[in-house]
Design a protein around this motif. Structure first.
Motif, PDB file in Angstrom:
ATOM      1  N   SER A  15      43.125  36.185  43.721  1.00  0.00           N
ATOM      2  CA  SER A  15      41.835  36.217  42.917  1.00  0.00           C
ATOM      3  C   SER A  15      41.319  37.481  42.934  1.00  0.00           C
ATOM      4  N   PHE A  46      44.723  36.986  39.269  1.00  0.00           N
ATOM      5  CA  PHE A  46      43.395  36.426  38.328  1.00  0.00           C
ATOM      6  C   PHE A  46      42.453  37.456  38.308  1.00  0.00           C
ATOM      7  N   THR A  49      38.906  35.989  38.218  1.00  0.00           N
ATOM      8  CA  THR A  49      38.509  34.798  38.522  1.00  0.00           C
ATOM      9  C   THR A  49      38.357  34.962  40.034  1.00  0.00           C
ATOM     10  N   GLU A  93      31.882  29.986  34.762  1.00  0.00           N
ATOM     11  CA  GLU A  93      33.242  30.378  35.146  1.00  0.00           C
ATOM     12  C   GLU A  93      34.323  29.668  35.418  1.00  0.00           C
ATOM     13  N   THR A  97      37.905  29.575  33.112  1.00  0.00           N
ATOM     14  CA  THR A  97      39.001  29.568  34.107  1.00  0.00           C
ATOM     15  C   THR A  97      39.848  28.450  33.458  1.00  0.00           C
TER      16      THR A  97
END
Length: 117
Positions: A15, A46, A49, A93, A97
């Motif tokens: 993340s 990511f 994210t 978010e 995603t």
């Protein structure tokens, strides 16, 4: 040898906040957009994210692994209420995603809830 085989069965998602989430490769392969990339890689970053969002997306994916979309019984209503008990920023978010990973049911539900609130 068995240790290497075990590692090949896992995929690591990193993340943006630096957390590594290790999941089964079969689960990761459910994300159509990632499937081709994951043939050659066991690690995916990511950069936009947070781990909270990745975990929620994975939770959604596990809950919906055998069905095409939102469920409607009473138990599911409670699950959805708890799952989406988040602020508008988290909903945004989740929506972004989900769109990245081509999870239309999650993206649509998050978009619908953003419009309501």
């Amino acid at each position: 040898m068995a240790e290497n085989r075990g590692k090949m069965q896992r995929v690591e998602f990193l993340s943006s906040d630096g957390e590594i989430i290790i999941i089964d490769r079969r689960v990761a392969n459910r994300f159509e957009r990632l499937k081709d990339f994951l043939v050659a890689h066991a690690f995916l970053y990511f950069p936009n994210t947070r781990s909270l969002i990745l975990r929620k997306v994975l939770t959604w994916s596990f809950y919906h692994k055998n069905d095409p979309g939102p469920k409607t019984d009473g138990e599911s209503t409670l699950w959805y209420t708890e799952f989406f008990d988040v602020d508008q920023g988290v909903l945004l978010e989740l929506m972004e995603t989900a769109e990245l990973l081509d999870l239309k049911s999650l993206s649509n539900k998050a978009r619908e809830l953003r419009m309501i609130e």
